[in-house]
Design a protein around this motif. Structure first.
Motif, mmCIF file in Angstrom:
data_model
loop_
_atom_site.group_PDB
_atom_site.id
_atom_site.type_symbol
_atom_site.label_atom_id
_atom_site.label_comp_id
_atom_site.label_asym_id
_atom_site.label_seq_id
_atom_site.Cartn_x
_atom_site.Cartn_y
_atom_site.Cartn_z
ATOM 1 N N SER A 1 39.189 29.804 40.203
ATOM 2 C CA SER A 1 37.922 30.219 39.576
ATOM 3 C C SER A 1 37.701 31.716 39.764
ATOM 4 O O SER A 1 37.127 32.380 38.901
ATOM 5 C CB SER A 1 36.757 29.428 40.164
ATOM 6 N N PHE B 1 33.018 46.227 26.059
ATOM 7 C CA PHE B 1 32.082 47.357 26.185
ATOM 8 C C PHE B 1 32.786 48.676 25.904
ATOM 9 O O PHE B 1 32.254 49.549 25.212
ATOM 10 C CB PHE B 1 31.460 47.394 27.594
ATOM 11 N N ILE C 1 21.227 50.001 29.039
ATOM 12 C CA ILE C 1 21.655 50.680 27.802
ATOM 13 C C ILE C 1 20.501 50.735 26.798
ATOM 14 O O ILE C 1 20.208 51.777 26.215
ATOM 15 C CB ILE C 1 22.874 49.956 27.173
ATOM 16 N N ILE D 1 35.059 41.390 29.218
ATOM 17 C CA ILE D 1 33.766 41.974 28.841
ATOM 18 C C ILE D 1 33.808 43.498 28.967
ATOM 19 O O ILE D 1 33.289 44.224 28.110
ATOM 20 C CB ILE D 1 32.647 41.356 29.709
ATOM 21 N N PHE E 1 37.088 34.353 36.837
ATOM 22 C CA PHE E 1 35.955 35.291 36.874
ATOM 23 C C PHE E 1 36.423 36.715 36.576
ATOM 24 O O PHE E 1 35.848 37.423 35.751
ATOM 25 C CB PHE E 1 35.311 35.217 38.274
ATOM 26 N N GLN F 1 39.296 27.397 44.485
ATOM 27 C CA GLN F 1 38.463 28.596 44.590
ATOM 28 C C GLN F 1 39.183 29.808 44.026
ATOM 29 O O GLN F 1 38.596 30.656 43.345
ATOM 30 C CB GLN F 1 38.153 28.822 46.068
ATOM 31 N N LEU G 1 27.366 37.017 36.969
ATOM 32 C CA LEU G 1 27.971 37.732 35.849
ATOM 33 C C LEU G 1 26.977 37.910 34.708
ATOM 34 O O LEU G 1 26.798 39.015 34.175
ATOM 35 C CB LEU G 1 29.196 36.950 35.349
ATOM 36 N N ILE H 1 25.470 41.390 33.239
ATOM 37 C CA ILE H 1 25.549 41.809 31.832
ATOM 38 C C ILE H 1 24.159 42.114 31.281
ATOM 39 O O ILE H 1 23.943 43.125 30.612
ATOM 40 C CB ILE H 1 26.240 40.711 30.978
ATOM 41 N N LYS I 1 37.244 37.161 33.034
ATOM 42 C CA LYS I 1 36.008 37.304 32.237
ATOM 43 C C LYS I 1 35.500 38.738 32.311
ATOM 44 O O LYS I 1 35.180 39.358 31.299
ATOM 45 C CB LYS I 1 34.933 36.366 32.785
ATOM 46 N N VAL I 2 35.426 39.256 33.547
ATOM 47 C CA VAL I 2 34.917 40.615 33.738
ATOM 48 C C VAL I 2 35.759 41.607 32.958
ATOM 49 O O VAL I 2 35.248 42.485 32.267
ATOM 50 C CB VAL I 2 34.907 40.979 35.245
ATOM 51 N N ILE J 1 23.046 45.464 32.657
ATOM 52 C CA ILE J 1 23.711 46.585 31.973
ATOM 53 C C ILE J 1 23.133 46.750 30.568
ATOM 54 O O ILE J 1 22.789 47.845 30.136
ATOM 55 C CB ILE J 1 25.240 46.351 31.900
ATOM 56 N N ARG K 1 28.791 32.378 40.554
ATOM 57 C CA ARG K 1 29.397 33.614 40.054
ATOM 58 C C ARG K 1 29.071 33.819 38.576
ATOM 59 O O ARG K 1 28.853 34.943 38.133
ATOM 60 C CB ARG K 1 30.919 33.543 40.236
ATOM 61 N N ASP K 2 29.026 32.715 37.822
ATOM 62 C CA ASP K 2 28.657 32.828 36.409
ATOM 63 C C ASP K 2 27.264 33.424 36.265
ATOM 64 O O ASP K 2 27.029 34.302 35.430
ATOM 65 C CB ASP K 2 28.680 31.435 35.742
ATOM 66 N N LYS L 1 30.363 27.221 43.720
ATOM 67 C CA LYS L 1 30.466 28.669 43.891
ATOM 68 C C LYS L 1 30.756 29.364 42.555
ATOM 69 O O LYS L 1 30.253 30.432 42.275
ATOM 70 C CB LYS L 1 31.567 28.985 44.899
ATOM 71 N N ALA L 2 31.612 28.709 41.740
ATOM 72 C CA ALA L 2 31.951 29.268 40.435
ATOM 73 C C ALA L 2 30.688 29.395 39.584
ATOM 74 O O ALA L 2 30.492 30.373 38.884
ATOM 75 C CB ALA L 2 32.968 28.380 39.733
#
Lengths: 352, 124
Positions: A5, A20, B21, A16, A9, A2, B10, B14, A12-13, B17, B6-7, B2-3
């Motif tokens: 991952s 931006f 925009i 990104i 995550f 956990q 995410l 995006i 990744k954030v 957002i 979260r994807d 769970k992953a």
């Protein structure tokens, strides 16, 4: 598992977010660069000489040059206006002869020179005719033939004499420099801009355009010429690209009225007949380094007509070029500027 | 499992957002032409040509020009000036076209983001 991952995550954030942020930076930089381009520009709008005028200056000193241009326009308007009490013309017209000062005398001499060269087509003594037709007051009417005949006796620049700063009307009834005042003014403004160190500026004095140098991006100025039959429709007769040139148009469409019989009369009066010049032309555009010459010749060439104007151009092609449109919609251009002209209409070239 | 969730969160974030925009860009973008009103050389107002409206323009020396924007056209319906030339100038709708009232020093001009690639107009 956990935890791993969660770390992926967050990575990744972050990635990104960075993307931006980079994009936002690029956009901000672009819009900033764009703003810098524009801030170098100074524009002024002036109401003078019975029209409205635009002045646009670019680069260092643009603000100072634009302010100086506004003062110069107002000074020349007061000097040359036929109604201005402090000016040189009103006094001359009332007294028949007077000391008009060196500047006005110089302009009158230039007008006489163009009068001679155009065989009398350009004439600063047509004021009484303009008054009879109501073009000075806006109360238009068709004069009686006898009235025009009587007025024609008092018309003719050859009656005028200039000696130093002293000007005498001779038998002429009065002069009006309205046919060259704007061209003279735009010449003066370009000189003034050069004195201030400008290399890029463009003025439009009621549709009389004169440009200094190139656009601030180095390109030639693109001047859209009003189409006489599609005024205000966004359709141009064509676009002429110029550097360091005056571009001035005369056309019947600019000021005219229609009488009760549906006949249209325009403001370009032939000094020989006293009537509006009907030569088959709808508009004449002169392109020249000299604003005063372009202003005078746009009127003179309109009165000379297609053939007369073409013959005149062949004898003095080093001084100007021209674009003509006939009443039946044909476009003619002299070959000196044909390569700089684009048009949606068929264009015929006038060769030497 | 769970992953995977979260994807999805995410991606949804995006998209959200991106959507915001896009919406902001769309709302602030200058699409159509504007009716610019200038008095004595200063821009006093700018109205979208696409929105029907009526305004009284305060010119110099207490002069007033009544401006109407309707159906993609703009015109001066009535004015306090003595000559009334601005009223006779008719309706304008193309970029670069203008109604001018010299006595009140009022200019109503259609301005568009792209005016046909011309720097200046010759002739009146």
């Amino acid at each position: 598992m956990q935890k791993a991952s969660k770390r992926a995550f967050i990575r990744k954030v972050k990635r990104i977010t960075a993307l931006f942020a980079a994009l936002a930076f690029v956009f901000a930089a672009m819009s900033c660069a764009h703003q810098n381009d524009r801030s170098a520009q100074a524009t002024r709008e002036v109401f003078a000489m019975d029209t409205y005028m635009n002045v646009a200056c670019y680069g260092k000193n643009a603000e100072k040059a634009a302010d100086a241009a506004v003062s110069e326009i107002k000074r020349i308007d007061a000097l040359l206006s036929i109604t201005s009490e402090s000016g040189s013309i009103r006094n001359l017209n009332e007294k028949g002869s007077s000391n008009v000062g060196a500047e006005t005398a110089g302009i009158i001499e230039r007008a006489l020179d163009i009068h001679n060269k155009t065989g009398g087509a350009f004439d600063i003594t047509v004021l009484p005719l303009m008054e009879l037709w109501g073009f000075t007051s806006g109360e238009y009417r068709v004069p009686e033939e006898s009235e025009l005949k009587a007025a024609l006796d008092g018309i003719g620049s050859e009656k005028l004499s200039v000696s130093g700063d002293e000007v005498s009307l001779g038998g002429a009834l009065g002069i009006d420099l309205g046919g060259i005042a704007k061209g003279y003014t735009s010449d003066r403004l370009i000189e003034l801009f050069k004195e201030k160190g400008l290399t890029s500026a463009c003025v439009s004095l009621g549709g009389n355009v004169q440009c200094l140098g190139t656009r601030s991006d180095g390109g030639a100025w693109r001047c859209g010429i009003v189409h006489p039959f599609h005024k205000d429709s966004g359709v141009y007769l064509g676009v002429i690209a110029v550097i360091d040139k005056a571009v001035i148009t005369s056309g019947a469409y600019e000021r005219n009225f229609t009488d009760e019989n549906g006949v249209r009369y325009h403001h370009i009066i032939d000094p020989k007949t006293g009537y509006p010049a009907e030569t088959g032309l709808a508009s004449v555009t002169i392109v020249s380094e000299s604003g005063i010459l372009a202003d005078a010749l746009s009127t003179a060439c309109y009165i000379m007509g297609l053939d007369g104007a073409s013959a005149y151009w062949r004898n003095s092609a080093e001084q100007f070029d021209m674009i003509l449109m006939t009443n039946d919609g044909r476009v003619y251009i002299t070959d000196g500027i044909a390569d700089s002209f684009t048009s949606d209409f068929e264009v015929r070239i006038i060769n030497r | 499992m769970k992953a995977h969730l979260r994807d999805i969160i995410l991606i949804a974030a995006i998209l959200l957002i991106g959507g915001i925009i896009a919406l902001v860009l769309l709302l602030t973008r200058k699409t159509g032409a504007f009716v610019e009103v200038r008095v004595d050389g200063k821009t006093v107002a700018s109205y979208p040509l696409s929105e029907d409206a009526e305004y009284d323009i305060a010119g110099v020396n207490g002069g007033v020009n009544h401006l109407i924007i309707r159906g993609g056209e703009a015109w001066v319906e009535s004015a306090s000036c003595p000559d009334g030339l601005c009223v006779n100038m008719g309706h304008i709708r193309h970029a670069g076209a203008s109604v001018i009232c010299l006595p009140n020093k009022v200019i109503v001009e259609i301005v568009a983001p792209d005016s046909g690639g011309v720097d200046v107009v010759v002739g009146q």
